[in-house]
Design an enzyme around this catalytic site. Structure first.
Site, short mmCIF file in Angstrom:
data_model
loop_
_atom_site.label_atom_id
_atom_site.label_comp_id
_atom_site.label_asym_id
_atom_site.label_seq_id
_atom_site.Cartn_x
_atom_site.Cartn_y
_atom_site.Cartn_z
CE LYS A 10 5.69 3.43 1.93
NZ LYS A 10 4.50 3.73 1.11
CG ASN A 11 5.26 2.00 -2.43
OD1 ASN A 11 4.71 2.44 -1.48
ND2 ASN A 11 6.09 3.03 -2.82
NE ARG A 20 -2.79 11.40 -2.53
CZ ARG A 20 -3.08 10.58 -3.47
NH1 ARG A 20 -2.55 9.38 -3.30
NH2 ARG A 20 -3.79 11.05 -4.63
CB CYS A 38 -0.34 14.07 1.60
SG CYS A 38 0.93 13.46 0.33
NE ARG A 93 1.10 11.06 -2.94
CZ ARG A 93 1.74 10.07 -2.28
NH1 ARG A 93 1.93 10.62 -1.23
NH2 ARG A 93 2.09 9.13 -3.00
CG ASP A 130 -6.42 14.24 -12.03
OD1 ASP A 130 -5.58 13.78 -11.14
OD2 ASP A 130 -6.12 14.54 -13.27
CG ASP A 153 9.20 6.93 -3.05
OD1 ASP A 153 8.58 8.12 -2.98
OD2 ASP A 153 8.49 5.71 -3.15
NE ARG A 161 2.12 6.89 6.61
CZ ARG A 161 1.20 7.63 6.23
NH1 ARG A 161 1.28 8.92 6.17
NH2 ARG A 161 0.28 7.23 5.31
#
Ligand code: UD1
Length: 416
Positions: free
Chosen positions: A22-23, A92, A116, A121, A124, A304, A396
């Site tokens: 996913k990432n 996000r 979230c 999160r 910046d 995670d 998700r």
């Protein structure tokens, strides 16, 4: 809202094939904007988060054709430079589109991603990186506009090795004039995958995987096809499923070198692992031993996996201590585990887990993606039946999760 109903008490046994990451997929999907042409992606996980990325691409003029895990993306007709507010709010990580849109079109608009489920999160570091590249940022009532005439390579020193900020800085500087150097860059394997993808497209990037990444701007990028790397967190989740249920599983299509800290901790807890090039066999003991964990940026223990590891330690022998160093609010799931009989105390960023004999089936909720996966593991190991609400969070990020679990001999149903 859909629910999982899981009858606990069976061992997880059999084979499971790990899906695409996913990432890695999310920034690569965003990066397809940069060639203004055709990209063919393989091994794309069919999950809610990749669907959202495709929705955004379609909204701004991209074309997406899917056939199972193969996706063809056409970005030559992109004609909008704004990420729709509702999609930005839903996911996000859609902020990852900004680097590509501004990198390609020198303008982008999006709304501020709020807090979230796992923390505030902020973005910046992303914005500071853009500003370093000469991109003007203006903020107006929660909306952010980026614009510039040219993007000129610069040195970007990140205050923290943020994964998203590193990716956005890479995406914004591929087509820049001159050389960009990112120092204190995140070192996650997904960043190496993004570099490999972009280089195949014609970019000139080196250093991903180390903390210094150099990007030599190029004028054009070409059509490309690419195979997404395996999901290391999904791999870790299934290893933990075996660990918690005294089971034995063979993982297929996995990259063991990406999950060394997970393998090390599972071995410390008493699991036996046999590791091949793309496969891992795990045999779990009758009872795990307590271990201590602190989450760190890669190559440290991944945040995670924090909730998932905490869950398997609930029934380990002894007391385990977990320290969450990345996100400030990543213990929401603990309340749900306590309903199932876990003994966990939270003090700021530390969780103290006293192993109990058993967890018991209960009605619980998924609090976020990985917290939700943790509930599934707890339910599989528990005595009795567990109902897990809000499984949308889990969908998700896990492809065919219930089917893969059922194939391991577990009684799991979805109720709409
Ligand atoms: C990515 C992963 C997520 C993982 C996380 C950390 C994706 C889509 N998501 O998220 O699964 O948990 O890395 O490994 O790849 N921070 C700031 N300012 C910023 C950006 C980040 O203060 O501008 C802080 C965050 O609040 C957090 C820490 O830095 O405390 C790490 O965040 P970051 O590495 O950016 O995570 P993401 O890229 O959002």
């Amino acid at each position: 809202m859909a629910k999982y109903i899981i009858k606990g008490g069976s061992k997880a046994q059999g084979e499971v094939t790990i899906s695409g990451s996913k990432n890695a997929a999310l920034p690569i999907i965003a990066a397809t904007i940069l060639n203004g042409g055709k990209t063919t992606l393989y091994n794309v996980p069919k999950i809610h988060d990749t669907e959202m990325m495709f929705e955004i691409l379609k909204k701004i003029g991209g074309k997406v054709t899917k056939k199972e895990n193969k996706v063809i993306i056409e970005t030559s007709k992109i004609n909008k430079y704004e990420i729709p507010d509702d999609l930005m709010r839903q996911m996000r990580s859609s902020v990852i589109f900004v680097g590509s849109i501004v990198g390609k079109y020198k303008k982008a608009k999006f709304s501020y991603p709020g807090g979230c489920d796992i923390g505030t999160r902020p973005i910046d570091l992303h914005l500071k990186a853009f500003e370093k590249l000469g991109i003007n940022i203006s903020k107006n009532y929660g909306n952010i506009s980026c614009s510039c005439d040219r993007i000129i390579g610069e040195n970007i020193d990140l205050e923290f090795p943020s994964v998203g900020a590193t990716e956005n800085a890479i995406l914004a500087s591929c087509l820049a004039e001159g050389k960009t150097t990112i120092t204190n860059a995140a070192r996650e394997p997904e960043i190496i995958d993004l570099q490999s993808f972009l280089n195949k497209m014609g970019a000139k990037i080196k250093g991903a995987g180390s903390n210094i990444i150099e990007i030599e701007g190029v004028k054009h990028l070409k059509d490309v096809s690419y195979n997404i790397m395996p999901d290391r967190i999904e791999a870790g989740t299934f290893l933990c499923m075996a660990a918690m249920t005294s089971g034995n599983i063979k993982l297929k299509k996995v990259n063991p070198s990406h999950i060394t800290p997970i393998i090390d901790k599972l071995e410390e807890a008493g699991c036996k692992m046999t590791i091949d090039k793309n496969e891992i066999d795990i045999i779990a003991p009758k009872k795990l031993k307590a271990v201590d964990i602190k989450t760190m940026p890669y190559p440290g223990f991944p945040t995670d996996m924090q909730s998932i590891f905490a869950t398997i330690l609930c029934t380990a022998k002894g007391t385990s201590i977990i320290v969450e160093n990345i996100f400030e609010n990543r213990y929401k799931y603990v309340q749900e585990l306590i309903r199932m009989g876990a003994k966990i105390k939270i003090e700021s960023r530390t969780a103290v887990i006293k192993g109990v004999k058993k967890l018991y089936g209960a009605n619980v909720k998924a609090t976020d993606l990985r917290g939700g996966a943790s509930m599934v593991l707890a339910a599989i190991a528990a005595k009795g039946t567990t109902t897990i609400e809000n499984i949308e969070y889990i969908l998700r990020g896990y492809e065919k999760f219930d089917k893969k679990i059922r194939d391991l001999g577990i009684d799991i149903k979805i109720e709409e």
